[in-house]
Design a protein around this motif. Structure first.
Motif, PDB file in Angstrom:
ATOM      1  N   GLY A  32      54.450  33.153   5.754  1.00  0.00           N
ATOM      2  CA  GLY A  32      53.612  33.774   6.762  1.00  0.00           C
ATOM      3  C   GLY A  32      52.183  33.278   6.660  1.00  0.00           C
ATOM      4  O   GLY A  32      51.923  32.081   6.625  1.00  0.00           O
ATOM      5  N   VAL A  33      51.261  34.231   6.553  1.00  0.00           N
ATOM      6  CA  VAL A  33      49.848  33.879   6.467  1.00  0.00           C
ATOM      7  C   VAL A  33      49.558  33.146   5.154  1.00  0.00           C
ATOM      8  O   VAL A  33      50.090  33.507   4.100  1.00  0.00           O
ATOM      9  CB  VAL A  33      48.974  35.144   6.562  1.00  0.00           C
ATOM     10  N   MET A  34      48.714  32.115   5.264  1.00  0.00           N
ATOM     11  CA  MET A  34      48.277  31.368   4.089  1.00  0.00           C
ATOM     12  C   MET A  34      46.757  31.388   4.062  1.00  0.00           C
ATOM     13  O   MET A  34      46.111  31.292   5.118  1.00  0.00           O
ATOM     14  CB  MET A  34      48.801  29.932   4.123  1.00  0.00           C
ATOM     15  N   ASP A  35      46.193  31.546   2.874  1.00  0.00           N
ATOM     16  CA  ASP A  35      44.749  31.677   2.728  1.00  0.00           C
ATOM     17  C   ASP A  35      44.229  30.798   1.593  1.00  0.00           C
ATOM     18  O   ASP A  35      44.970  30.415   0.681  1.00  0.00           O
ATOM     19  CB  ASP A  35      44.348  33.118   2.367  1.00  0.00           C
ATOM     20  N   TRP A  36      42.932  30.551   1.649  1.00  0.00           N
ATOM     21  CA  TRP A  36      42.201  30.017   0.506  1.00  0.00           C
ATOM     22  C   TRP A  36      41.108  31.031   0.149  1.00  0.00           C
ATOM     23  O   TRP A  36      40.373  31.498   1.040  1.00  0.00           O
ATOM     24  CB  TRP A  36      41.567  28.674   0.825  1.00  0.00           C
ATOM     25  N   TYR A  37      41.038  31.354  -1.128  1.00  0.00           N
ATOM     26  CA  TYR A  37      39.985  32.189  -1.675  1.00  0.00           C
ATOM     27  C   TYR A  37      39.186  31.362  -2.672  1.00  0.00           C
ATOM     28  O   TYR A  37      39.626  30.288  -3.108  1.00  0.00           O
ATOM     29  CB  TYR A  37      40.576  33.389  -2.428  1.00  0.00           C
ATOM     30  N   LEU A  47      37.350  35.630   0.384  1.00  0.00           N
ATOM     31  CA  LEU A  47      38.221  34.919   1.309  1.00  0.00           C
ATOM     32  C   LEU A  47      37.429  33.807   1.990  1.00  0.00           C
ATOM     33  O   LEU A  47      36.363  34.063   2.553  1.00  0.00           O
ATOM     34  CB  LEU A  47      38.778  35.894   2.347  1.00  0.00           C
ATOM     35  N   VAL A  48      37.968  32.613   1.953  1.00  0.00           N
ATOM     36  CA  VAL A  48      37.299  31.454   2.534  1.00  0.00           C
ATOM     37  C   VAL A  48      37.866  31.117   3.906  1.00  0.00           C
ATOM     38  O   VAL A  48      37.120  30.915   4.870  1.00  0.00           O
ATOM     39  CB  VAL A  48      37.432  30.226   1.611  1.00  0.00           C
ATOM     40  N   ALA A  49      39.199  31.034   3.998  1.00  0.00           N
ATOM     41  CA  ALA A  49      39.824  30.641   5.259  1.00  0.00           C
ATOM     42  C   ALA A  49      41.259  31.152   5.304  1.00  0.00           C
ATOM     43  O   ALA A  49      41.904  31.277   4.263  1.00  0.00           O
ATOM     44  CB  ALA A  49      39.805  29.121   5.424  1.00  0.00           C
ATOM     45  N   THR A  50      41.723  31.419   6.519  1.00  0.00           N
ATOM     46  CA  THR A  50      43.072  31.938   6.747  1.00  0.00           C
ATOM     47  C   THR A  50      43.729  31.169   7.876  1.00  0.00           C
ATOM     48  O   THR A  50      43.063  30.788   8.849  1.00  0.00           O
ATOM     49  CB  THR A  50      43.009  33.431   7.135  1.00  0.00           C
ATOM     50  N   ILE A  51      45.028  30.946   7.743  1.00  0.00           N
ATOM     51  CA  ILE A  51      45.800  30.364   8.832  1.00  0.00           C
ATOM     52  C   ILE A  51      47.109  31.144   8.953  1.00  0.00           C
ATOM     53  O   ILE A  51      47.811  31.353   7.969  1.00  0.00           O
ATOM     54  CB  ILE A  51      46.046  28.857   8.635  1.00  0.00           C
ATOM     55  N   THR A  52      47.417  31.578  10.180  1.00  0.00           N
ATOM     56  CA  THR A  52      48.648  32.332  10.405  1.00  0.00           C
ATOM     57  C   THR A  52      49.828  31.387  10.602  1.00  0.00           C
ATOM     58  O   THR A  52      49.659  30.161  10.709  1.00  0.00           O
ATOM     59  CB  THR A  52      48.518  33.220  11.645  1.00  0.00           C
ATOM     60  N   SER A  53      51.013  31.952  10.687  1.00  0.00           N
ATOM     61  CA  SER A  53      52.201  31.136  10.918  1.00  0.00           C
ATOM     62  C   SER A  53      52.157  30.478  12.291  1.00  0.00           C
ATOM     63  O   SER A  53      52.790  29.442  12.521  1.00  0.00           O
ATOM     64  CB  SER A  53      53.468  31.992  10.794  1.00  0.00           C
ATOM     65  N   GLY A  54      51.383  31.051  13.193  1.00  0.00           N
ATOM     66  CA  GLY A  54      51.226  30.473  14.520  1.00  0.00           C
ATOM     67  C   GLY A  54      50.111  29.462  14.623  1.00  0.00           C
ATOM     68  O   GLY A  54      49.897  28.858  15.678  1.00  0.00           O
ATOM     69  N   GLY A  55      49.369  29.281  13.524  1.00  0.00           N
ATOM     70  CA  GLY A  55      48.314  28.274  13.493  1.00  0.00           C
ATOM     71  C   GLY A  55      46.918  28.790  13.799  1.00  0.00           C
ATOM     72  O   GLY A  55      45.968  28.007  13.824  1.00  0.00           O
ATOM     73  N   ALA A  56      46.767  30.094  14.010  1.00  0.00           N
ATOM     74  CA  ALA A  56      45.435  30.649  14.253  1.00  0.00           C
ATOM     75  C   ALA A  56      44.640  30.640  12.950  1.00  0.00           C
ATOM     76  O   ALA A  56      45.186  30.950  11.886  1.00  0.00           O
ATOM     77  CB  ALA A  56      45.536  32.066  14.791  1.00  0.00           C
ATOM     78  N   THR A  57      43.362  30.291  13.054  1.00  0.00           N
ATOM     79  CA  THR A  57      42.529  30.162  11.861  1.00  0.00           C
ATOM     80  C   THR A  57      41.289  31.043  11.937  1.00  0.00           C
ATOM     81  O   THR A  57      40.760  31.322  13.024  1.00  0.00           O
ATOM     82  CB  THR A  57      42.074  28.705  11.670  1.00  0.00           C
ATOM     83  N   THR A  58      40.834  31.492  10.782  1.00  0.00           N
ATOM     84  CA  THR A  58      39.569  32.193  10.657  1.00  0.00           C
ATOM     85  C   THR A  58      38.872  31.695   9.406  1.00  0.00           C
ATOM     86  O   THR A  58      39.534  31.236   8.459  1.00  0.00           O
ATOM     87  CB  THR A  58      39.750  33.713  10.574  1.00  0.00           C
ATOM     88  N   PHE A  67      34.385  23.602   6.737  1.00  0.00           N
ATOM     89  CA  PHE A  67      35.730  23.596   6.156  1.00  0.00           C
ATOM     90  C   PHE A  67      36.772  23.717   7.264  1.00  0.00           C
ATOM     91  O   PHE A  67      36.537  24.367   8.289  1.00  0.00           O
ATOM     92  CB  PHE A  67      35.905  24.787   5.207  1.00  0.00           C
ATOM     93  N   THR A  68      37.936  23.095   7.028  1.00  0.00           N
ATOM     94  CA  THR A  68      39.052  23.193   7.965  1.00  0.00           C
ATOM     95  C   THR A  68      40.330  23.470   7.195  1.00  0.00           C
ATOM     96  O   THR A  68      40.669  22.727   6.273  1.00  0.00           O
ATOM     97  CB  THR A  68      39.215  21.905   8.774  1.00  0.00           C
ATOM     98  N   ILE A  69      41.022  24.542   7.582  1.00  0.00           N
ATOM     99  CA  ILE A  69      42.307  24.873   6.961  1.00  0.00           C
ATOM    100  C   ILE A  69      43.426  24.391   7.875  1.00  0.00           C
ATOM    101  O   ILE A  69      43.316  24.472   9.115  1.00  0.00           O
ATOM    102  CB  ILE A  69      42.420  26.400   6.692  1.00  0.00           C
ATOM    103  N   SER A  70      44.488  23.868   7.272  1.00  0.00           N
ATOM    104  CA  SER A  70      45.635  23.408   8.045  1.00  0.00           C
ATOM    105  C   SER A  70      46.897  23.635   7.226  1.00  0.00           C
ATOM    106  O   SER A  70      46.835  23.813   6.010  1.00  0.00           O
ATOM    107  CB  SER A  70      45.483  21.926   8.395  1.00  0.00           C
ATOM    108  N   ARG A  71      48.040  23.620   7.894  1.00  0.00           N
ATOM    109  CA  ARG A  71      49.301  23.825   7.191  1.00  0.00           C
ATOM    110  C   ARG A  71      50.361  22.894   7.740  1.00  0.00           C
ATOM    111  O   ARG A  71      50.302  22.470   8.905  1.00  0.00           O
ATOM    112  CB  ARG A  71      49.759  25.279   7.303  1.00  0.00           C
ATOM    113  N   ASP A  72      51.325  22.594   6.880  1.00  0.00           N
ATOM    114  CA  ASP A  72      52.475  21.784   7.270  1.00  0.00           C
ATOM    115  C   ASP A  72      53.714  22.559   6.821  1.00  0.00           C
ATOM    116  O   ASP A  72      54.060  22.547   5.637  1.00  0.00           O
ATOM    117  CB  ASP A  72      52.407  20.405   6.599  1.00  0.00           C
ATOM    118  N   ASP A  73      54.349  23.243   7.739  1.00  0.00           N
ATOM    119  CA  ASP A  73      55.471  24.098   7.376  1.00  0.00           C
ATOM    120  C   ASP A  73      56.683  23.287   6.921  1.00  0.00           C
ATOM    121  O   ASP A  73      57.503  23.774   6.143  1.00  0.00           O
ATOM    122  CB  ASP A  73      55.839  25.000   8.542  1.00  0.00           C
TER     123      ASP A  73
END
Length: 119
Positions: A32-37, A47-58, A67-73
């Motif tokens: 699900g949600v992935m974060d960097w702290y 909390l530094v950055a968050t990315i949801t399973s749908g790709g939304a970032t904060t 900074f840019t957070i990204s994921r590769d499922d």
């Protein structure tokens, strides 16, 4: 046994860049949600950055635009690209993820990777 393993930390000069990566391993259904702290000496973990399973970032206001957070499922990874680094970015960076085994999501933490920004 699910594990999160970070890599990519190190020493960089102010204004430089680093890319952190975190890989999930083990047996699980989905992530699900992935974060960097991060946690600096003498300070609370933030909390530094968050990315949801749908790709939304904060992002935290202190890193927004740098900074840019990204994921590769497909690879079960989450990355943090850090540009224009400042000495105040010095901290241990931790990966965090909500990982589903069968019916429930469980939160996992990585072991942390040191980022030092210094001339």
């Amino acid at each position: 046994q699910v594990q999160l393993v970070e890599s990519g930390g190190g020493l960089v000069q102010p204004g430089g860049s680093l890319r952190l990566s975190c890989a999930a391993s083990g047996s699980f259904t989905s992530i699900g949600v992935m974060d960097w702290y991060r946690q600096a000496p003498g300070k609370q973990r933030e909390l530094v950055a968050t990315i949801t399973s749908g790709g939304a970032t904060t992002y935290a206001s202190s890193v927004k635009g740098r900074f840019t957070i990204s994921r590769d499922d497909a690879k079960s990874t989450v990355d943090l690209q850090m540009n224009s680094l400042k000495p105040e970015d010095t901290a241990i960076y931790y990966c965090n993820a909500a990982i589903r085994d069968t019916y429930v999501y469980i939160t996992y933490w990585g072991q942390g990777t040191q980022v030092t920004v210094s001339s």
